[in-house]
Enzyme design. Sequence first.
Site, PDB file in Angstrom:
ATOM      1  N   CYS A   1     -18.092  47.489  -2.331  1.00  0.00           N
ATOM      2  CA  CYS A   1     -16.831  46.977  -3.094  1.00  0.00           C
ATOM      3  C   CYS A   1     -15.708  47.628  -2.133  1.00  0.00           C
ATOM      4  O   CYS A   1     -15.993  48.493  -1.008  1.00  0.00           O
ATOM      5  CB  CYS A   1     -16.672  47.739  -4.303  1.00  0.00           C
ATOM      6  SG  CYS A   1     -16.952  49.244  -4.058  1.00  0.00           S
TER       7      CYS A   1
ATOM      8  N   HIS B   1     -23.361  56.541  -3.159  1.00  0.00           N
ATOM      9  CA  HIS B   1     -24.779  56.833  -3.390  1.00  0.00           C
ATOM     10  C   HIS B   1     -25.772  55.605  -2.921  1.00  0.00           C
ATOM     11  O   HIS B   1     -26.123  54.725  -3.376  1.00  0.00           O
ATOM     12  CB  HIS B   1     -24.658  56.537  -4.900  1.00  0.00           C
ATOM     13  CG  HIS B   1     -24.203  58.035  -5.579  1.00  0.00           C
ATOM     14  ND1 HIS B   1     -23.846  58.022  -6.807  1.00  0.00           N
ATOM     15  CD2 HIS B   1     -24.105  59.189  -5.010  1.00  0.00           C
ATOM     16  CE1 HIS B   1     -23.554  59.409  -6.966  1.00  0.00           C
ATOM     17  NE2 HIS B   1     -23.554  59.913  -6.002  1.00  0.00           N
TER      18      HIS B   1
ATOM     19  N   CYS C   1     -12.187  56.781  -3.979  1.00  0.00           N
ATOM     20  CA  CYS C   1     -11.684  55.579  -4.461  1.00  0.00           C
ATOM     21  C   CYS C   1     -10.436  55.388  -5.013  1.00  0.00           C
ATOM     22  O   CYS C   1     -10.289  56.089  -6.247  1.00  0.00           O
ATOM     23  CB  CYS C   1     -12.851  54.604  -5.263  1.00  0.00           C
ATOM     24  SG  CYS C   1     -12.440  53.031  -5.785  1.00  0.00           S
TER      25      CYS C   1
ATOM     26  N   HIS D   1     -22.760  63.345 -13.518  1.00  0.00           N
ATOM     27  CA  HIS D   1     -22.204  62.261 -12.606  1.00  0.00           C
ATOM     28  C   HIS D   1     -21.138  62.850 -11.838  1.00  0.00           C
ATOM     29  O   HIS D   1     -20.270  63.409 -12.383  1.00  0.00           O
ATOM     30  CB  HIS D   1     -22.162  60.846 -13.010  1.00  0.00           C
ATOM     31  CG  HIS D   1     -21.975  59.968 -11.846  1.00  0.00           C
ATOM     32  ND1 HIS D   1     -20.766  59.653 -11.295  1.00  0.00           N
ATOM     33  CD2 HIS D   1     -22.840  58.953 -11.324  1.00  0.00           C
ATOM     34  CE1 HIS D   1     -20.841  58.859 -10.325  1.00  0.00           C
ATOM     35  NE2 HIS D   1     -22.163  58.203 -10.616  1.00  0.00           N
TER      36      HIS D   1
ATOM     37  N   GLU E   1     -18.403  61.574 -10.513  1.00  0.00           N
ATOM     38  CA  GLU E   1     -17.137  60.954 -10.956  1.00  0.00           C
ATOM     39  C   GLU E   1     -16.823  61.345 -12.163  1.00  0.00           C
ATOM     40  O   GLU E   1     -15.702  62.143 -12.264  1.00  0.00           O
ATOM     41  CB  GLU E   1     -17.356  59.433 -10.860  1.00  0.00           C
ATOM     42  CG  GLU E   1     -16.070  58.826 -11.205  1.00  0.00           C
ATOM     43  CD  GLU E   1     -16.174  57.286 -11.789  1.00  0.00           C
ATOM     44  OE1 GLU E   1     -15.339  57.032 -12.529  1.00  0.00           O
ATOM     45  OE2 GLU E   1     -16.946  56.505 -11.064  1.00  0.00           O
TER      46      GLU E   1
END
Length: 337
Positions: free
Chosen positions: A34, A63, A118, A146, A148
Amino acid sequence: MTSAIPLNVGITRSAGANAAGGKRVLLAEPRGYCAGVDRAVETVEKALEKHGAPIYVRKEIVHNRHVVETLREQGVIFVDETDEVPEGALVVFSAHGVAPIVHETAAERNLRTIDATCPLVTKVHQEAKRFARDDYDILLIGHEGHEEVEGTAGEAPEHVQLVDGPDSVDNVVVRDPSKVIWLSQTTLSVDETMQTVERLRERFPTLQDPPSDDICYATSNRQTAVKAMAPECDLVIVVGSRNSSNSVRLVEVALGAGAKASYLVDYAREVDLAWLEGVQTIGITSGASVPEILVTGVLDLLAEHGFGEVQPVTTANETLVFSLPRELRPARRDASA
């Protein structure tokens, strides 16, 4: 700026394929890198070019085992925390984002930093800060542990509660049911996230939605492509790493959409040939942090075992591109020169 253009999906059966007992591969498009991953990996590569090895990266930049191992061979040192980085050295923050405390500890050690978070994750961070300022209870849908989630929650720890799927909704406690909003990790299953939201709304009818979709366009697009092809597939192979949330979700989405079987592999060598027994149609996709060379390896392996016909299943055309962090952008030339 539009990140995806919807296209027609055409899954055809050629005369020599399934109708006659032949074998085929349905190849999901979009798949793989992406815009955020592309930006993060290029950030590390450009930092190596500009500053030379070694440079440090906090956590995995993305990842994916192959990406991390390749960068390590080029002189990148991956660390868990900034206190492992020598004072004054250069450290890059991963695409998943970091909490403010990480920036603070880096500054205390006089580290030079480049933030490869990101931009879509940064957007969720900004939302968390905004609603914390307005004294909302923020219900962050995501997976405990996680990176994020840790970064987003760290923006407003006194206001954020983690909601790890529909089953954890009953444990949520809020101060004022009229001032509650949900946000989400960007790499979740769209369907499961909405199930969680529905459960939350049963408890908190005035629950507010985020100002815009938190689930990343690429995560959503890859899931849509898998849903389109899964009903036709005896097997769906997802190329991606086990610590990649969006890759793991693709396996779940494939099974939920009708695939008879689905497996996650990092490399072609991990494909169990027993999976191919009695199989006619195989779907192939890859997570948002997976370079295309790994997909090509799986396609080559399948071709060796009779799956040479490859048919694209296209559900969107991604056009979004993110600029590099300002520290790595080319210097502007003086117009007067």
